[in-house]
Design an enzyme around this catalytic site. Structure first.
Site, PDB file in Angstrom:
ATOM      1  N   GLU A  42      19.959 -56.619   3.118  1.00 52.60           N
ATOM      2  CA  GLU A  42      21.072 -55.792   3.565  1.00 52.60           C
ATOM      3  C   GLU A  42      21.452 -56.148   5.009  1.00 52.60           C
ATOM      4  O   GLU A  42      20.587 -56.361   5.846  1.00 52.60           O
ATOM      5  CB  GLU A  42      20.683 -54.311   3.487  1.00 52.60           C
ATOM      6  CG  GLU A  42      21.787 -53.354   3.895  1.00 52.60           C
ATOM      7  CD  GLU A  42      21.366 -51.894   3.847  1.00 52.60           C
ATOM      8  OE1 GLU A  42      22.258 -51.034   3.768  1.00 52.60           O
ATOM      9  OE2 GLU A  42      20.148 -51.610   3.888  1.00 52.60           O
ATOM     10  N   LYS A 111      28.087 -50.346  -1.114  1.00 55.46           N
ATOM     11  CA  LYS A 111      27.058 -49.306  -1.099  1.00 55.46           C
ATOM     12  C   LYS A 111      27.690 -47.953  -1.391  1.00 55.46           C
ATOM     13  O   LYS A 111      28.605 -47.514  -0.694  1.00 55.46           O
ATOM     14  CB  LYS A 111      26.369 -49.299   0.270  1.00 55.46           C
ATOM     15  CG  LYS A 111      25.141 -48.411   0.375  1.00 55.46           C
ATOM     16  CD  LYS A 111      24.514 -48.607   1.749  1.00 55.46           C
ATOM     17  CE  LYS A 111      23.192 -47.896   1.901  1.00 55.46           C
ATOM     18  NZ  LYS A 111      22.580 -48.187   3.228  1.00 55.46           N
ATOM     19  N   CYS A 152      20.040 -50.487  -0.867  1.00 61.21           N
ATOM     20  CA  CYS A 152      19.168 -49.625  -0.076  1.00 61.21           C
ATOM     21  C   CYS A 152      19.156 -48.168  -0.550  1.00 61.21           C
ATOM     22  O   CYS A 152      18.535 -47.840  -1.546  1.00 61.21           O
ATOM     23  CB  CYS A 152      19.552 -49.740   1.403  1.00 61.21           C
ATOM     24  SG  CYS A 152      18.220 -49.219   2.530  1.00 61.21           S
TER      25      CYS A 152
END
Length: 268
Positions: A42, A111, A152
């Site tokens: 990331e 995300k 994440c």
């Protein structure tokens, strides 16, 4: 079917050019060692800090995505480009781009769940001060194997990974940057739980630990298998973790312990 993947745990510093040089060196290493699917962490081209995201943000196509595309073609590999700050209009997203060996953009994930936390005495971070959330889940094919990608904080929402599994995902990539508070507590647990619940391979790719950074990543890039087992992991320094994916193992586990077939959709 079998697939060789490599998780690239790289040190991220101030300076996009230096980060791209590091990524290039490690991509070449991973490809030379036989990996077919290369995964970056990331925010691999920018320090993980809200103050840097607007400055480093790129529209598509841009410098970093062209770098990823050209490397995929040069090395004849699939590259899941971790994530970078993506600018579209007046918004910035935390976005992963996936390129094929032909240089085609075969997947793009923004995300979906933004990292807004306040752990008393630990860490406070609010991605939503700068970033906007994505609105889609992401699946793509790698040599006939169905692969999903989340970023994440997305892993903390079990329904999201379950949606990928129900969509056919056999492998789920998780470019991530857990920190020194959440990492020791939840990194391994999250990976193994999502792998077990969905009987998939979970590949967690972190930045290496940089104690000079304002945000210190946990490291410990790892692979968890469909039985919920920890297959392998790195420590905290830079490195390449090679993972052998075997879809026959997924089928074996799902036949022996048919969790997905036993879901009670009439109840939940």
């Amino acid at each position: 079917m079998k697939l060789k993947a490599a998780l690239i745990q790289m040190k991220v510093v101030e300076g996009k050019e230096e980060n791209l040089r590091t990524a290039e060196r490690m991509l070449h290493q991973a490809a030379s060692e036989g990996a077919r699917l290369l995964v970056l962490p990331e925010m691999f081209n920018v320090p993980y800090d809200n103050s840097f995201f607007p400055e480093y943000a790129e529209e598509y196509p841009g410098k970093t995505t062209e770098f990823l595309r050209s490397k995929a073609m040069e090395l004849d590999v699939y590259i899941a480009g971790g994530s970078i700050p993506e600018r579209e209009g007046d918004r910035i997203y935390n976005t992963s781009y996936i390129f094929s060996p032909q240089g085609e953009l075969i997947g793009k994930h923004r995300k979906a769940h933004l990292f807004d936390i306040d752990v008393k005495g630990g860490i406070t971070f609010k991605e939503s001060d700068v970033l906007s959330p994505g609105q889609e889940s992401t699946l793509f094919d790698v040599d006939g194997i169905k692969v999903g990608l989340i970023i994440c904080y997305d892993i903390r929402f079990p329904e999201f990974t379950r949606k990928l599994a129900l969509g056919g995902a056999q492998v789920v990539l998780v470019p991530a940057a857990f920190n020194m508070i959440t990492g020791p507590a939840h990194w391994h647990l999250s990976a193994r739980a999502r792998a077990l619940d969905n009987q998939v391979y979970m590949l967690m790719c972190s930045q290496s630990r940089n104690m000079e950074s304002s945000y210190t990543a946990y490291g410990h890039s790892l692979a968890a298998g469909p039985w919920g087992d920890l297959i392998s992991e790195l420590e905290t320094d830079e490195g390449v973790l090679h993972v052998a994916i075997d879809t026959d193992r997924i089928e074996k586990v799902r036949n022996e312990l048919p969790l997905l077939k036993h879901r009670r959709e009439d109840l939940y």
